[in-house]
Design a protein around this motif. Sequence first.
Motif, mmCIF file in Angstrom:
data_model
loop_
_atom_site.group_PDB
_atom_site.id
_atom_site.type_symbol
_atom_site.label_atom_id
_atom_site.label_comp_id
_atom_site.label_asym_id
_atom_site.label_seq_id
_atom_site.Cartn_x
_atom_site.Cartn_y
_atom_site.Cartn_z
ATOM 1 N N GLY A 29 -15.614 27.938 41.442
ATOM 2 C CA GLY A 29 -14.806 26.814 41.884
ATOM 3 C C GLY A 29 -13.721 26.367 40.919
ATOM 4 O O GLY A 29 -12.989 25.417 41.208
ATOM 5 N N PHE A 30 -13.582 27.031 39.788
ATOM 6 C CA PHE A 30 -12.556 26.660 38.809
ATOM 7 C C PHE A 30 -11.177 27.109 39.291
ATOM 8 O O PHE A 30 -11.039 28.166 39.912
ATOM 9 N N LEU A 31 -10.183 26.285 38.977
ATOM 10 C CA LEU A 31 -8.790 26.569 39.337
ATOM 11 C C LEU A 31 -7.956 26.668 38.064
ATOM 12 O O LEU A 31 -8.181 25.917 37.114
ATOM 13 N N PRO A 32 -6.966 27.564 38.047
ATOM 14 C CA PRO A 32 -6.104 27.656 36.866
ATOM 15 C C PRO A 32 -5.153 26.465 36.781
ATOM 16 O O PRO A 32 -4.695 25.953 37.795
ATOM 17 N N TYR A 33 -4.898 26.012 35.565
ATOM 18 C CA TYR A 33 -3.901 24.955 35.375
ATOM 19 C C TYR A 33 -2.917 25.284 34.266
ATOM 20 O O TYR A 33 -1.962 24.547 34.059
ATOM 21 N N GLY A 34 -3.122 26.410 33.590
ATOM 22 C CA GLY A 34 -2.178 26.745 32.540
ATOM 23 C C GLY A 34 -2.434 28.119 31.956
ATOM 24 O O GLY A 34 -3.491 28.728 32.149
ATOM 25 N N PHE A 35 -1.433 28.589 31.274
ATOM 26 C CA PHE A 35 -1.480 29.881 30.609
ATOM 27 C C PHE A 35 -1.037 29.662 29.168
ATOM 28 O O PHE A 35 -0.022 28.994 28.925
ATOM 29 N N GLU A 36 -1.797 30.193 28.233
ATOM 30 C CA GLU A 36 -1.442 30.057 26.825
ATOM 31 C C GLU A 36 -1.202 31.438 26.220
ATOM 32 O O GLU A 36 -2.119 32.245 26.085
ATOM 33 N N LYS A 37 0.035 31.688 25.896
ATOM 34 C CA LYS A 37 0.430 32.934 25.242
ATOM 35 C C LYS A 37 -0.052 32.903 23.797
ATOM 36 O O LYS A 37 0.031 31.872 23.131
ATOM 37 N N LYS A 38 -0.594 34.007 23.337
ATOM 38 C CA LYS A 38 -1.069 34.140 21.951
ATOM 39 C C LYS A 38 -2.055 33.032 21.580
ATOM 40 O O LYS A 38 -1.979 32.429 20.506
ATOM 41 N N ALA A 39 -2.999 32.777 22.447
ATOM 42 C CA ALA A 39 -3.977 31.706 22.227
ATOM 43 C C ALA A 39 -4.880 32.001 21.040
ATOM 44 O O ALA A 39 -5.254 31.093 20.295
ATOM 45 N N LEU A 40 -5.248 33.253 20.869
ATOM 46 C CA LEU A 40 -6.106 33.664 19.769
ATOM 47 C C LEU A 40 -5.441 34.795 19.004
ATOM 48 O O LEU A 40 -4.784 35.650 19.603
ATOM 49 N N LYS A 41 -5.643 34.795 17.707
ATOM 50 C CA LYS A 41 -5.126 35.875 16.877
ATOM 51 C C LYS A 41 -6.312 36.576 16.227
ATOM 52 O O LYS A 41 -7.098 35.964 15.504
ATOM 53 N N ILE A 42 -6.429 37.858 16.523
ATOM 54 C CA ILE A 42 -7.532 38.663 16.012
ATOM 55 C C ILE A 42 -6.911 39.747 15.143
ATOM 56 O O ILE A 42 -6.357 40.721 15.648
ATOM 57 N N GLY A 43 -6.970 39.552 13.842
ATOM 58 C CA GLY A 43 -6.258 40.438 12.932
ATOM 59 C C GLY A 43 -4.769 40.255 13.157
ATOM 60 O O GLY A 43 -4.247 39.154 13.040
ATOM 61 N N GLU A 44 -4.102 41.324 13.517
ATOM 62 C CA GLU A 44 -2.666 41.253 13.810
ATOM 63 C C GLU A 44 -2.378 41.257 15.309
ATOM 64 O O GLU A 44 -1.236 41.312 15.724
ATOM 65 N N ARG A 45 -3.431 41.195 16.109
ATOM 66 C CA ARG A 45 -3.317 41.271 17.561
ATOM 67 C C ARG A 45 -3.554 39.890 18.172
ATOM 68 O O ARG A 45 -4.378 39.118 17.707
ATOM 69 N N TYR A 46 -2.811 39.590 19.240
ATOM 70 C CA TYR A 46 -2.949 38.311 19.934
ATOM 71 C C TYR A 46 -3.617 38.499 21.288
ATOM 72 O O TYR A 46 -3.501 39.550 21.909
ATOM 73 N N VAL A 47 -4.287 37.438 21.736
ATOM 74 C CA VAL A 47 -4.941 37.433 23.040
ATOM 75 C C VAL A 47 -4.465 36.186 23.787
ATOM 76 O O VAL A 47 -4.457 35.086 23.236
ATOM 77 N N ASP A 48 -4.073 36.364 25.047
ATOM 78 C CA ASP A 48 -3.631 35.258 25.891
ATOM 79 C C ASP A 48 -4.833 34.665 26.632
ATOM 80 O O ASP A 48 -5.837 35.344 26.858
ATOM 81 N N GLU A 49 -4.706 33.399 27.028
ATOM 82 C CA GLU A 49 -5.767 32.743 27.779
ATOM 83 C C GLU A 49 -5.216 32.029 29.005
ATOM 84 O O GLU A 49 -4.100 31.510 28.984
ATOM 85 N N THR A 50 -6.041 31.998 30.044
ATOM 86 C CA THR A 50 -5.792 31.165 31.211
ATOM 87 C C THR A 50 -6.698 29.948 31.075
ATOM 88 O O THR A 50 -7.888 30.083 30.800
ATOM 89 N N HIS A 51 -6.146 28.773 31.281
ATOM 90 C CA HIS A 51 -6.921 27.533 31.227
ATOM 91 C C HIS A 51 -7.275 27.150 32.661
ATOM 92 O O HIS A 51 -6.428 27.207 33.558
ATOM 93 N N MET A 52 -8.542 26.752 32.867
ATOM 94 C CA MET A 52 -9.030 26.455 34.209
ATOM 95 C C MET A 52 -9.787 25.124 34.208
ATOM 96 O O MET A 52 -10.248 24.672 33.147
ATOM 97 N N TYR A 53 -9.899 24.527 35.375
ATOM 98 C CA TYR A 53 -10.615 23.258 35.491
ATOM 99 C C TYR A 53 -11.400 23.195 36.790
ATOM 100 O O TYR A 53 -11.134 23.916 37.753
ATOM 101 N N LEU A 54 -12.383 22.302 36.814
ATOM 102 C CA LEU A 54 -13.189 22.026 37.988
ATOM 103 C C LEU A 54 -13.437 20.527 38.027
ATOM 104 O O LEU A 54 -13.903 19.946 37.037
ATOM 105 N N MET A 55 -13.102 19.876 39.135
ATOM 106 C CA MET A 55 -13.388 18.454 39.312
ATOM 107 C C MET A 55 -14.815 18.362 39.875
ATOM 108 O O MET A 55 -15.129 18.998 40.871
ATOM 109 N N ILE A 56 -15.680 17.565 39.225
ATOM 110 C CA ILE A 56 -17.083 17.560 39.638
ATOM 111 C C ILE A 56 -17.557 16.250 40.256
ATOM 112 O O ILE A 56 -18.611 16.236 40.882
#
Length: 170
Positions: A141-168
């Motif tokens: 039931g989670f919905l996306p509300y945002g995208f974060e470019k280069k959210a995590l840095k692992i060594g010299e590599r970056y990982v992007d994340e999608t942010h999601m939410y659920l109203m309960i």
Amino acid sequence: MEIRLLGPEDAKAFSKVRLEGLQKDPDAFGALYEEEIKRTDAEWKERLSNAHTGDSGFFGAFVEGEIVGIIGFFRHRGTKARHKVSVVSMYVRESHRGTGIAAGLMQEEIAYLKKRGDVDQVQLAVVTSNPAATRFYEKMGFLPYGFEKKALKIGERYVDETHMYLMINE
């Protein structure tokens, strides 16, 4: 299968599964195995001792007395944001994936947060390199509300994340 809120007495089992997750799926977590392995037994127990306050905690899924999955949460601080909780550290051992344990963990955590009555929104971040996890959260039931470019840095590599939410509590 039993799913329950973990306490300090579960620290040894919890740390074992947490560290396994960090080793096997390092991109999925904001923490590093190399940092978490340095935690003392007292620190692991402390991490699980706040569950009674409702501000943070972890649930564990047990099969035949062995912990096979975990999910955590932390409540946002500050008066204007206390109605929000973030889901963190979701991990199910490979041998138990596809058995409904992940859904059970999420449902138990959401039910716990709903029962509190003062949480309206549950948020999470999922790495875009794990589309199966994104699909799972969408099914929950989670919905996306945002995208974060280069959210995590692992060594010299970056990982992007999608942010999601659920109203309960609507």
